[in-house]
Design an enzyme around this catalytic site. Structure first.
Site, PDB file in Angstrom:
ATOM      1  CB  CYS A  41      -1.733  -0.690   8.788  1.00 17.69           C
ATOM      2  SG  CYS A  41      -0.548   0.614   8.700  1.00 17.69           S
ATOM      3  CG  ASN A  87      -0.396  -0.096   2.520  1.00 17.65           C
ATOM      4  OD1 ASN A  87       0.800  -0.363   2.639  1.00 17.65           O
ATOM      5  ND2 ASN A  87      -1.176   0.128   3.549  1.00 17.65           N
ATOM      6  CD  GLU A  94       2.385  -0.417  10.393  1.00 15.57           C
ATOM      7  OE1 GLU A  94       1.291  -1.002  10.340  1.00 15.57           O
ATOM      8  OE2 GLU A  94       2.775   0.406   9.552  1.00 15.57           O
TER       9      GLU A  94
HETATM   10  O1  G3H Z   1      -0.640   1.090   6.021  1.00  9.74           O
HETATM   11  C1  G3H Z   1       0.161   1.433   6.887  1.00  9.74           C
HETATM   12  C2  G3H Z   1       0.720   2.762   6.914  1.00  9.74           C
HETATM   13  O2  G3H Z   1       1.758   2.814   7.859  1.00  9.74           O
HETATM   14  C3  G3H Z   1      -0.327   3.826   7.163  1.00  9.74           C
HETATM   15  O3  G3H Z   1       0.201   5.072   6.895  1.00  9.74           O
HETATM   16  O4  G3H Z   1      -1.401   6.519   8.146  1.00  9.74           O
HETATM   17  O5  G3H Z   1       0.109   7.472   6.406  1.00  9.74           O
HETATM   18  O6  G3H Z   1      -1.804   6.014   5.766  1.00  9.74           O
HETATM   19  P1  G3H Z   1      -0.774   6.332   6.800  1.00  9.74           P
END
Ligand code: G3H
Length: 497
Positions: A299, A170, A265
């Site tokens: 996430c 993503n 993570e």
């Molecule tokens: O999908 C996991 C990422 O660490 C979320 O990052 O809060 O910038 O979308 P974000």
């Protein structure tokens, strides 16, 4: 355009992208490639090299050798190269964003934002690195009982060696540089294994580092099948640190990896607790942003709304009205909701939706799917016996659970095996603080949706959401170890003033 102009050398012929090792773009001797399926067209968009285990071994040797020299490179020079890479990355945001659109169906504007944010992250890391790595500690022995001042202890931070970076689909650019830049400024070398969906975006990003002029072998990027090189990489004796973002594969990696630092993570089920006194317009706007941006494939997305019964009708009405305004379609048109990354992901989401239907959830919209495209769906009156109450759909489907007390909301949040972020909406800051303290998550946002950024904020999950803390400063520290040198004096020595 992707794979043309400055980027032409990363492409082998018309379709297959090369891998990067020893400062050069190479074809795998396996003669095999891995297809990258465009989530929108569901046809092969690109191909990447299927690297072999022998090629991984070679890359590990190169990375080890290059790291020894890099560790002797002055800190200011490391920072200078990172600044250069950041500038090149931002200059070439268009072709990289184009790859993100095609490989992971990220909306066009968000794709550009990801690249620009990545350039900023690299620059900030260079600046932060020269500050925090330029300092150490000095201790004297007579502060501990029974000692005279006969020992001076000097501490500094030194590199770990070879860092294996594994980002998720993503954010294949941003969550790659969030590992690469801290590793490099701290004097480590890098072996990057990008996700298959997102690999070509990552290869373009790596080329920007190549153009910046980093030494040969310092940064390497291998592509290929997880089944062939996944475990081989994570269990490789040449790896000194693993930084991984992704799903529960991370749990398996942590069980198999050796005695090396891990940064993980691994997703979340971020709860949004809404109290009676909350500003419901603010909540609704944040639920839309938090739950549906990039079609819920973050996430940190809001993954369950826990709203007090007395305001639930009103909130659901507001969110429903906003859901109706979300545009649905291809990422090229910059739609809000775009196809999810793969057919298996869409099938999984559909399974959660069907389960909720069978168990009596209220559908605020009709469920609709075409290929990998799933229309945004708000599910009201979800109960704890439904899978969607606990599992992360990683798609545009958001469950609402009505609660009768704050304690019930906190209990649901804490009963999850995840503990990434959460949020609470209330005008009472004292209550918000108590709830934040009670929520077992790495971060709690007060009156805003969960989010990782700004990228220098600490970012961490507990329980199955991860190990260690990220954010620029924490990542630099995590990718170093402490070294001390003690000067032993023949006689006590005190500064007299
Ligand atoms: O999908 C996991 C990422 O660490 C979320 O990052 O809060 O910038 O979308 P974000």
């Amino acid at each position: 355009m992707a794979g043309t102009g400055l980027f032409a050398e990363i492409l082998d012929g018309e379709h297959v992208y090369k891998y990067y090792a020893d400062g050069e773009w190479k074809k795998s001797t396996s003669g095999k490639s891995v297809a990258i399926i465009n989530p929108t067209t569901r046809k092969t968009q690109y191909k990447v090299q299927a690297c072999s285990q022998q090629e991984v071994n070679k890359v590990m040797d190169l990375a080890k050798t290059a790291q020894k020299l890099w560790a002797k490179t002055p800190l200011w020079k490391r920072a200078e190269l990172l600044h250069k890479a950041a500038a090149i990355l931002k200059e070439h945001k268009a072709p990289i964003a184009e790859c993100l659109v095609k490989e992971i169906a990220k909306p066009a504007k968000d794709s550009v934002t990801e690249v620009v944010r990545s350039g900023d992250l690299v620059s900030y890391t260079a600046e932060e690195g020269v500050r925090i790595l330029g300092e150490g500690k000095f201790l004297v022995s007579d502060s501990f009982p029974g000692n005279e001042r006969t020992k001076y202890c000097l501490t500094s931070k030194i590199p770990l060696g070879v860092v294996l970076a594994i980002p998720p689909f993503n954010y294949p650019v941003n969550l790659a540089v969030s590992k690469i830049a801290p590793a490099l400024i701290a004097g480590n070398s890098i072996v990057l294994k990008p996700p298959t969906q997102g690999a070509v975006s990552a290869l373009h990003m790596v080329h920007c580092f190549h153009l910046a002029g980093f030494p040969k072998g310092l940064i390497n990027c291998v592509t290929g099948k997880g089944s062939e090189i996944g475990d081989f990489l994570t269990m490789h004796p040449g790896v000194n640190c693993i930084s991984f973002t992704g799903g529960d594969t991370g749990i398996a990696i942590s069980k198999k990896a050796g005695m090396i630092p891990l940064q993980m993570e691994l997703g979340g089920k971020d709860a949004c607790i809404v109290l009676e006194d909350a500003d419901l317009d603010l909540v609704a706007a944040n639920i839309i942003k938090g739950g549906f941006s990039y079609s819920g494939q973050r996430c940190t997305a809001v993954k369950v709304v826990l709203v007090m019964e007395s305001v639930a009708d009103s909130l659901v009405k507001k969110v429903k009205a906003k859901v109706a305004k979300l545009t649905v379609g291809p990422p090229e048109d910059d739609c809000d909701i775009t196809p999810v990354v793969s057919e298996s992901s869409a099938n999984y989401i559909e399974g959660l939706v069907k389960d909720a239907k069978e168990k009596g959830a209220t559908f605020c919209q009709e469920y609709k799917r075409e290929g990998n495209l799933i229309w945004p769906l708000l599910l009201d009156n979800v109960r704890p016996d439904m899978r969607i109450a606990w599992e992360e759909p990683f798609g545009p489907v958001l469950p609402v659970l009505r609660i009768n007390s704050v304690e019930e909301g906190i209990h649901h949040c804490n009963a999850s095996n995840f503990g990434l972020q959460g949020c609470v909406f209330t005008k009472d800051i004292n209550k918000a603080m108590l709830i934040s303290d009670a929520m077992e998550t790495g971060t709690v946002q007060i009156n805003s949706a969960p989010a990782r950024g700004p990228d220098h904020f600490p970012f961490q999950g507990i329980k199955d959401s991860g190990i260690g803390s990220q954010g620029i400063t924490n990542s630099i520290n995590m990718m170093t170890k402490v070294k001390t040198t003690v000067i032993n004096l023949p006689t006590p020595s005190y500064t007299m003033g």
